[in-house]
Design a protein around this motif. Structure first.
Motif, PDB file in Angstrom:
ATOM      1  N   ALA A 190       0.465  -1.168  -0.207  1.00 13.04           N
ATOM      2  CA  ALA A 190      -0.130   0.020  -0.021  1.00 13.04           C
ATOM      3  C   ALA A 190       1.048   1.440   0.103  1.00 13.04           C
ATOM      4  O   ALA A 190       1.758   1.506   0.886  1.00 13.04           O
ATOM      5  CB  ALA A 190      -0.949  -0.063   1.214  1.00 13.04           C
ATOM      6  N   PRO A 191       0.183   2.344  -0.617  1.00 15.78           N
ATOM      7  CA  PRO A 191       1.116   3.263  -0.907  1.00 15.78           C
ATOM      8  C   PRO A 191       0.505   4.184   0.740  1.00 15.78           C
ATOM      9  O   PRO A 191      -0.172   4.211   1.209  1.00 15.78           O
ATOM     10  CB  PRO A 191       0.552   4.598  -2.178  1.00 15.78           C
ATOM     11  N   VAL A 192       2.038   5.127   0.752  1.00 12.81           N
ATOM     12  CA  VAL A 192       2.043   5.953   1.824  1.00 12.81           C
ATOM     13  C   VAL A 192       1.503   7.683   1.518  1.00 12.81           C
ATOM     14  O   VAL A 192       2.598   7.410   0.879  1.00 12.81           O
ATOM     15  CB  VAL A 192       2.952   5.560   3.029  1.00 12.81           C
ATOM     16  N   VAL A 193       0.955   7.928   1.983  1.00 13.54           N
ATOM     17  CA  VAL A 193       0.561   9.200   1.221  1.00 13.54           C
ATOM     18  C   VAL A 193       0.926  10.633   2.106  1.00 13.54           C
ATOM     19  O   VAL A 193      -0.102  10.269   3.732  1.00 13.54           O
ATOM     20  CB  VAL A 193      -0.463   9.435   0.588  1.00 13.54           C
ATOM     21  N   ASP A 194       1.477  11.412   3.319  1.00 11.67           N
ATOM     22  CA  ASP A 194       1.737  12.660   3.240  1.00 11.67           C
ATOM     23  C   ASP A 194       0.631  13.144   2.489  1.00 11.67           C
ATOM     24  O   ASP A 194       0.534  14.211   2.025  1.00 11.67           O
ATOM     25  CB  ASP A 194       2.984  13.055   3.135  1.00 11.67           C
ATOM     26  N   VAL A 195      -0.689  13.002   3.288  1.00 14.24           N
ATOM     27  CA  VAL A 195      -1.687  14.599   2.930  1.00 14.24           C
ATOM     28  C   VAL A 195      -1.031  16.007   2.722  1.00 14.24           C
ATOM     29  O   VAL A 195      -1.761  16.712   2.577  1.00 14.24           O
ATOM     30  CB  VAL A 195      -2.421  14.390   3.366  1.00 14.24           C
ATOM     31  N   SER A 196      -0.334  16.215   3.807  1.00 10.64           N
ATOM     32  CA  SER A 196      -0.100  17.674   3.836  1.00 10.64           C
ATOM     33  C   SER A 196       1.309  18.322   2.847  1.00 10.64           C
ATOM     34  O   SER A 196       0.746  19.241   2.330  1.00 10.64           O
ATOM     35  CB  SER A 196       0.601  17.810   4.661  1.00 10.64           C
ATOM     36  N   THR A 197       1.243  17.229   1.554  1.00  8.03           N
ATOM     37  CA  THR A 197       2.527  17.773   0.461  1.00  8.03           C
ATOM     38  C   THR A 197       1.839  17.658  -0.291  1.00  8.03           C
ATOM     39  O   THR A 197       2.455  17.960  -1.458  1.00  8.03           O
ATOM     40  CB  THR A 197       4.018  17.373   0.832  1.00  8.03           C
ATOM     41  N   ILE A 204      -4.722   1.774   1.438  1.00  6.97           N
ATOM     42  CA  ILE A 204      -3.648   2.970   0.900  1.00  6.97           C
ATOM     43  C   ILE A 204      -3.357   3.989   2.367  1.00  6.97           C
ATOM     44  O   ILE A 204      -4.659   3.759   3.078  1.00  6.97           O
ATOM     45  CB  ILE A 204      -4.099   3.752  -0.174  1.00  6.97           C
ATOM     46  N   SER A 205      -2.500   4.549   2.871  1.00  5.05           N
ATOM     47  CA  SER A 205      -2.381   4.986   3.846  1.00  5.05           C
ATOM     48  C   SER A 205      -2.360   6.473   3.816  1.00  5.05           C
ATOM     49  O   SER A 205      -1.393   6.721   3.179  1.00  5.05           O
ATOM     50  CB  SER A 205      -1.395   4.523   4.417  1.00  5.05           C
ATOM     51  N   PHE A 206      -2.608   7.135   4.670  1.00  4.68           N
ATOM     52  CA  PHE A 206      -2.540   8.650   4.650  1.00  4.68           C
ATOM     53  C   PHE A 206      -2.135   9.233   5.777  1.00  4.68           C
ATOM     54  O   PHE A 206      -2.488   9.013   6.890  1.00  4.68           O
ATOM     55  CB  PHE A 206      -4.539   9.395   4.495  1.00  4.68           C
ATOM     56  N   THR A 207      -0.808   9.895   5.867  1.00  4.47           N
ATOM     57  CA  THR A 207      -0.389  10.532   7.039  1.00  4.47           C
ATOM     58  C   THR A 207      -0.701  11.591   7.060  1.00  4.47           C
ATOM     59  O   THR A 207      -0.641  12.953   5.933  1.00  4.47           O
ATOM     60  CB  THR A 207       0.389  10.443   7.567  1.00  4.47           C
ATOM     61  N   SER A 208      -0.017  12.813   8.090  1.00  5.11           N
ATOM     62  CA  SER A 208       0.242  14.126   8.069  1.00  5.11           C
ATOM     63  C   SER A 208       0.946  14.943   8.602  1.00  5.11           C
ATOM     64  O   SER A 208       0.739  14.997   9.846  1.00  5.11           O
ATOM     65  CB  SER A 208      -1.639  14.854   7.685  1.00  5.11           C
ATOM     66  N   SER A 209       2.206  15.622   7.874  1.00  2.00           N
ATOM     67  CA  SER A 209       3.626  15.677   8.902  1.00  2.00           C
ATOM     68  C   SER A 209       2.596  17.188   9.546  1.00  2.00           C
ATOM     69  O   SER A 209       3.309  17.385  10.356  1.00  2.00           O
ATOM     70  CB  SER A 209       4.617  16.065   7.773  1.00  2.00           C
ATOM     71  N   THR A 210       1.807  17.985   9.260  1.00  2.00           N
ATOM     72  CA  THR A 210       1.025  19.401  10.191  1.00  2.00           C
ATOM     73  C   THR A 210      -0.549  18.540   9.669  1.00  2.00           C
ATOM     74  O   THR A 210      -1.172  17.872   9.479  1.00  2.00           O
ATOM     75  CB  THR A 210       1.094  20.332   8.400  1.00  2.00           C
ATOM     76  N   SER A 211      -0.892  19.719  10.604  1.00  2.00           N
ATOM     77  CA  SER A 211      -2.538  19.227  10.927  1.00  2.00           C
ATOM     78  C   SER A 211      -3.336  19.998  10.780  1.00  2.00           C
ATOM     79  O   SER A 211      -3.279  20.561   9.536  1.00  2.00           O
ATOM     80  CB  SER A 211      -2.490  20.232  12.568  1.00  2.00           C
TER      81      SER A 211
END
Length: 217
Positions: A117-124, A138-145
């Motif tokens: 599964a791809p890992v996505v930084d939603v903030s970028t 799919i996996s969504f993360t966020s390095s900013t709030s």
């Protein structure tokens, strides 16, 4: 016909086809077709067709026609790097044999293939038109709030950090950390699990489980 990294350095009388990353550096007295990432750096005394990613840096005396760019981009990884923004994970075909020259933009539909599964930084990221992650999840993360996924996703989705779902997820979803399912378009058409301090403000059509300090508002 020129394939691979082949190069034309002599005059050709007749038609010619260039595939892969082949190059025309001389004169073609006839029509020419440039496929994939091939390049014309010479002269075509006739008509020429250029596929979406083929380049014309030379001269064409006849009519130039261009092929449509693909609307689907495919994400595939062998597991060594599962980042969404790694260019080598992107392909123009489901069999992951034709490398994409760029990351998908907002006009593209994305289909994930393979076992990872791809890992996505939603903030970028640049969010595509839609995502079909039925094969991989799919996996969504966020390095900013409070970074929000806005466009439809099909397949199992995991949200971590402070990633927010603001779209329709056709599949099951897991929310970790401070992630959330918002009431501004957040719909899970499947089951959902909320862990840690995650929370639900949106709609869940299936079963919901709340663990730890997670909550339903």
């Amino acid at each position: 016909m020129f394939n691979g990294n082949a190069q034309n350095i002599a005059t050709i009388t007749g038609n010619a086809t260039f595939n892969d990353t082949s190059v025309n550096d001389e004169i073609i007295n006839g029509d020419a077709t440039f496929n994939e990432y091939s390049t014309n750096s010479g002269t075509v005394n006739g008509d020429a067709f250029f596929a979406c990613y083929a380049d014309n840096n030379g001269t064409v005396t006849g009519t130039i026609t261009t092929g449509a760019c693909p609307t689907n981009f495919y994400w595939y990884s062998d597991g060594s790097d599962v980042s969404w923004t790694t260019l080598s994970n992107w392909w123009l075909d489901a069999g992951h044999t034709i490398a994409a020259p760029e990351l998908p933009d907002s006009t593209k539909a994305v289909i994930t293939v393979g076992s990872y599964a791809p890992v996505v930084d939603v903030s970028t990221w640049v969010e595509p038109e839609n995502i079909d992650a039925s094969a991989t999840g799919i996996s969504f993360t966020s390095s900013t709030s409070q970074s929000v996924v806005h466009n439809p996703v099909t397949g199992a989705a995991t949200f971590s950090d402070e990633a927010i779902n603001g779209t329709i997820i056709t599949g099951d979803a897991v929310f970790n950390d401070l992630s959330s399912n918002t009431n501004f378009g957040g719909v899970i058409t499947g089951n959902a699990i909320f862990n840690d301090s995650s929370f639900n403000f949106g709609t869940i059509t299936g079963d919901a489980v709340f663990n730890g300090a997670s909550y339903n508002a």
